[in-house]
Design a protein around this motif. Structure first.
Motif, PDB file in Angstrom:
ATOM      1  N   GLY A 199       2.745   5.026  14.531  1.00 34.99           N
ATOM      2  CA  GLY A 199       3.121   4.268  13.345  1.00 34.99           C
ATOM      3  C   GLY A 199       1.923   3.945  12.472  1.00 34.99           C
ATOM      4  N   VAL A 200       0.789   3.622  13.091  1.00 39.42           N
ATOM      5  CA  VAL A 200      -0.439   3.358  12.334  1.00 39.42           C
ATOM      6  C   VAL A 200      -0.865   4.601  11.560  1.00 39.42           C
ATOM      7  CG1 VAL A 200      -2.913   2.898  12.561  1.00 39.42           C
ATOM      8  CG2 VAL A 200      -1.271   1.499  13.823  1.00 39.42           C
ATOM      9  N   VAL A 201      -0.800   5.759  12.220  1.00 35.10           N
ATOM     10  CA  VAL A 201      -1.154   7.014  11.541  1.00 35.10           C
ATOM     11  C   VAL A 201      -0.229   7.237  10.345  1.00 35.10           C
ATOM     12  CG1 VAL A 201      -1.183   9.529  11.780  1.00 35.10           C
ATOM     13  CG2 VAL A 201      -2.168   8.086  13.576  1.00 35.10           C
ATOM     14  N   ARG A 202       1.071   7.015  10.537  1.00 41.12           N
ATOM     15  CA  ARG A 202       2.000   7.158   9.418  1.00 41.12           C
ATOM     16  C   ARG A 202       1.621   6.213   8.278  1.00 41.12           C
ATOM     17  NH1 ARG A 202       8.486   5.746   9.343  1.00 41.12           N
ATOM     18  NH2 ARG A 202       7.683   3.816  10.285  1.00 41.12           N
ATOM     19  N   GLY A 203       1.310   4.956   8.621  1.00 44.73           N
ATOM     20  CA  GLY A 203       0.950   3.993   7.598  1.00 44.73           C
ATOM     21  C   GLY A 203      -0.312   4.380   6.848  1.00 44.73           C
ATOM     22  N   LEU A 204      -1.321   4.838   7.575  1.00 45.44           N
ATOM     23  CA  LEU A 204      -2.574   5.250   6.923  1.00 45.44           C
ATOM     24  C   LEU A 204      -2.353   6.459   6.024  1.00 45.44           C
ATOM     25  CD1 LEU A 204      -5.071   4.793   9.892  1.00 45.44           C
ATOM     26  CD2 LEU A 204      -4.947   3.406   7.809  1.00 45.44           C
ATOM     27  N   ARG A 205      -1.518   7.384   6.471  1.00 46.46           N
ATOM     28  CA  ARG A 205      -1.223   8.555   5.630  1.00 46.46           C
ATOM     29  C   ARG A 205      -0.473   8.144   4.365  1.00 46.46           C
ATOM     30  NH1 ARG A 205       1.416  13.308   9.000  1.00 46.46           N
ATOM     31  NH2 ARG A 205       1.211  14.273   6.938  1.00 46.46           N
ATOM     32  N   MET A 206       0.438   7.200   4.504  1.00 48.97           N
ATOM     33  CA  MET A 206       1.172   6.730   3.334  1.00 48.97           C
ATOM     34  C   MET A 206       0.248   6.002   2.362  1.00 48.97           C
ATOM     35  SD  MET A 206       4.636   5.370   5.239  1.00 48.97           S
ATOM     36  CE  MET A 206       5.252   4.553   3.784  1.00 48.97           C
ATOM     37  N   ALA A 207      -0.653   5.166   2.902  1.00 48.70           N
ATOM     38  CA  ALA A 207      -1.604   4.454   2.039  1.00 48.70           C
ATOM     39  C   ALA A 207      -2.544   5.435   1.345  1.00 48.70           C
ATOM     40  CB  ALA A 207      -2.401   3.448   2.867  1.00 48.70           C
ATOM     41  N   ASP A 208      -2.976   6.450   2.080  1.00 50.07           N
ATOM     42  CA  ASP A 208      -3.868   7.457   1.503  1.00 50.07           C
ATOM     43  C   ASP A 208      -3.133   8.279   0.444  1.00 50.07           C
ATOM     44  OD1 ASP A 208      -6.447   8.889   1.497  1.00 50.07           O
ATOM     45  OD2 ASP A 208      -5.248  10.572   2.259  1.00 50.07           O
ATOM     46  N   GLY A 209      -1.849   8.581   0.698  1.00 48.18           N
ATOM     47  CA  GLY A 209      -1.071   9.346  -0.255  1.00 48.18           C
ATOM     48  C   GLY A 209      -0.860   8.589  -1.543  1.00 48.18           C
ATOM     49  N   ARG A 210      -0.616   7.268  -1.444  1.00 48.77           N
ATOM     50  CA  ARG A 210      -0.427   6.490  -2.666  1.00 48.77           C
ATOM     51  C   ARG A 210      -1.746   6.378  -3.450  1.00 48.77           C
ATOM     52  NH1 ARG A 210       1.825   0.344  -3.778  1.00 48.77           N
ATOM     53  NH2 ARG A 210       2.009   0.663  -6.008  1.00 48.77           N
ATOM     54  N   ARG A 211      -2.852   6.301  -2.740  1.00 52.80           N
ATOM     55  CA  ARG A 211      -4.153   6.191  -3.424  1.00 52.80           C
ATOM     56  C   ARG A 211      -4.425   7.411  -4.281  1.00 52.80           C
ATOM     57  NH1 ARG A 211      -9.793   6.975  -0.409  1.00 52.80           N
ATOM     58  NH2 ARG A 211      -8.857   9.046  -0.468  1.00 52.80           N
ATOM     59  N   ASP A 212      -3.917   8.582  -3.849  1.00 52.72           N
ATOM     60  CA  ASP A 212      -4.170   9.836  -4.571  1.00 52.72           C
ATOM     61  C   ASP A 212      -3.293   9.980  -5.813  1.00 52.72           C
ATOM     62  OD1 ASP A 212      -6.110  10.543  -2.794  1.00 52.72           O
ATOM     63  OD2 ASP A 212      -4.790  11.769  -1.532  1.00 52.72           O
ATOM     64  N   HIS A 228       0.828  -1.212   0.000  1.00 53.99           N
ATOM     65  CA  HIS A 228       0.000   0.000   0.000  1.00 53.99           C
ATOM     66  C   HIS A 228       0.863   1.264   0.000  1.00 53.99           C
ATOM     67  CE1 HIS A 228      -3.459  -2.445   0.517  1.00 53.99           C
ATOM     68  NE2 HIS A 228      -3.318  -2.679   1.794  1.00 53.99           N
ATOM     69  N   PHE A 229       2.191   1.107   0.127  1.00 55.88           N
ATOM     70  CA  PHE A 229       3.090   2.241   0.278  1.00 55.88           C
ATOM     71  C   PHE A 229       3.962   2.428  -0.962  1.00 55.88           C
ATOM     72  CE2 PHE A 229       3.348   0.776   4.986  1.00 55.88           C
ATOM     73  CZ  PHE A 229       2.070   1.241   5.226  1.00 55.88           C
ATOM     74  N   GLU A 230       4.251   3.680  -1.274  1.00 56.11           N
ATOM     75  CA  GLU A 230       5.237   3.975  -2.303  1.00 56.11           C
ATOM     76  C   GLU A 230       6.636   3.579  -1.827  1.00 56.11           C
ATOM     77  OE1 GLU A 230       5.115   5.012  -5.347  1.00 56.11           O
ATOM     78  OE2 GLU A 230       3.010   5.571  -5.579  1.00 56.11           O
ATOM     79  N   ASP A 231       6.913   3.816  -0.552  1.00 56.55           N
ATOM     80  CA  ASP A 231       8.202   3.484   0.031  1.00 56.55           C
ATOM     81  C   ASP A 231       8.216   1.999   0.374  1.00 56.55           C
ATOM     82  OD1 ASP A 231      10.562   3.226   1.381  1.00 56.55           O
ATOM     83  OD2 ASP A 231      10.166   4.805   2.859  1.00 56.55           O
ATOM     84  N   ARG A 232       8.794   1.171  -0.495  1.00 60.91           N
ATOM     85  CA  ARG A 232       8.755  -0.270  -0.302  1.00 60.91           C
ATOM     86  C   ARG A 232       9.631  -0.725   0.867  1.00 60.91           C
ATOM     87  NH1 ARG A 232       6.205  -3.233  -4.522  1.00 60.91           N
ATOM     88  NH2 ARG A 232       6.812  -5.034  -3.282  1.00 60.91           N
ATOM     89  N   SER A 233      10.501   0.156   1.360  1.00 59.20           N
ATOM     90  CA  SER A 233      11.318  -0.230   2.506  1.00 59.20           C
ATOM     91  C   SER A 233      10.472  -0.403   3.766  1.00 59.20           C
ATOM     92  CB  SER A 233      12.421   0.805   2.759  1.00 59.20           C
ATOM     93  OG  SER A 233      11.869   2.026   3.221  1.00 59.20           O
TER      94      SER A 233
END
Length: 346
Positions: free
Chosen positions: A332-345, A201-206
């Motif tokens: 960390g969950v908030v960071r993950g949700l923001r990253m997932a939301d950012g990739r969706r956009d 779900h993340f652009e940052d695969r690391s």
């Protein structure tokens, strides 16, 4: 040293196909741990009369001492070391899976020491057709942070830890039992297919989850076996800073592993924001009551840990560290949700 004894004659197709065991080990500045893990692995392989092919993937480490150790172990006849730019554990494991040539592979973390008889039991099971195994992982240290992880693991997967016995599970009961890429055996092709089909779900695969959804795909093809007789010891990272970073990291990868639909990320962020706001209001309006509720909550987590099969020390560790864990994991969950939301956009 590599075991040079002659392997037993292959009497069945399973024995012939799995006469060699591949091992994929990602490592990042963990040279001394890699050596210890490989030494323990060699002992277990000799007992099982199992020939090894080990691929260690250095994920962009920069520590000179660790790199020197990797050079040293890379001279062992059955060990190959691959160096890559830092890309995260998921990418490192994928590189190792592509490089290994055996039909069966053990995914093994660098800080893990396999128990001497575990590979003997797995080899016998594989020859019976039970090809997918998750090790029963036990911490090798008794520091507070290690006891916390053990305790919270027992709460999360209490169906196993309340009555530790051999079990096999698939996708339907996948979330009831412990599993992870810390020490995991499966057919190489099955793991390659699962890795190829994984979409973070993340652009940052690391920061991609390197276990939950990957192993869920494996469980959809073959049952995962788990037994207290197939064990390993895990040297978890200790110290306040390492523990805090791990909590934050696990919160992020939790999102990647368990969020089914990235489109829900914005809604979940709003819900978390509302919950945090309500907590601040409660703390402002009724600070004593809120503090008392928090204390009772911590006591309850300790009691739950004991009920789930944890020791008294593990229960105490969970009680003491739950507030800090909640804050760090939640961040960390908030960071993950923001990253997932950012990739969706995008």
């Amino acid at each position: 040293m590599q075991d040079t004894r002659t392997l037993p004659t292959a009497d069945t197709p399973e024995q012939e196909a799995y006469a060699r065991l591949g091992v994929v080990m990602p490592a990042y500045n963990e040279g001394s741990w890699v050596r210890r893990a490989l030494d323990a692995l060699d002992v277990a392989a000799r007992r099982a009369a199992w020939e090894l092919e080990v691929v260690v993937v250095d994920d962009g480490g920069s520590d000179p001492e660790s790199l020197a150790v990797l050079d040293e172990v890379g001279r062992r006849p059955h060990v190959r070391v691959i160096h890559q730019a830092n890309a995260g554990r998921f990418a490192a494991r994928a590189v190792g899976l592509d490089a290994v040539t055996t039909e069966l592979v053990l995914l093994l973390d660098a800080r893990v020491e396999v128990e001497p008889d575990s590979l003997t039991r797995i080899r016998a099971a594989v020859e019976r057709g039970e090809r997918v195994w998750n090790f029963d992982v036990t911490p090798a240290t008794t520091q507070l942070s290690a006891l916390f992880w053990t305790g919270i693991t027992k709460v999360w997967w209490r169906d196993y830890f309340r009555n530790r016995t051999a079990v096999a599970f698939g996708q339907d009961d996948f979330d009831r039992f412990p599993k992870g890429t810390t020490a995991f055996v499966a057919p190489t092709r099955l793991l390659r297919d699962a890795a190829a089909g994984f979409e973070s779900h993340f652009e940052d695969r690391s920061l991609a989850s390197d276990d939950t959804r990957l192993l869920r795909a494996v469980a959809g093809v073959e049952d995962i076996h788990l037994s207290p007789e197939v064990m390993c010891r895990h040297h978890v990272k200790t110290g306040r800073g390492a523990w805090s970073r791990q909590c934050y990291y696990r919160g992020t990868t939790f999102v990647d592993g368990y969020l089914d639909d990235p489109a829900r990320s914005r809604t979940l962020l709003a819900a978390l924001g509302s919950a945090a706001a309500l907590g601040l209001v409660a703390l402002t309006v009724a600070p004593r009551t809120t503090a008392a509720g928090a204390v009772l909550g911590c006591v309850a987590t300790g009691a739950t840990t004991r009920w789930a099969g944890g020791t008294a020390r593990e229960a105490a560790a969970v009680s003491l560290l739950t507030p800090a864990f909640g804050a760090l994991f939640g961040a960390g969950v908030v960071r993950g949700l923001r990253m997932a939301d950012g990739r969706r956009d995008h």
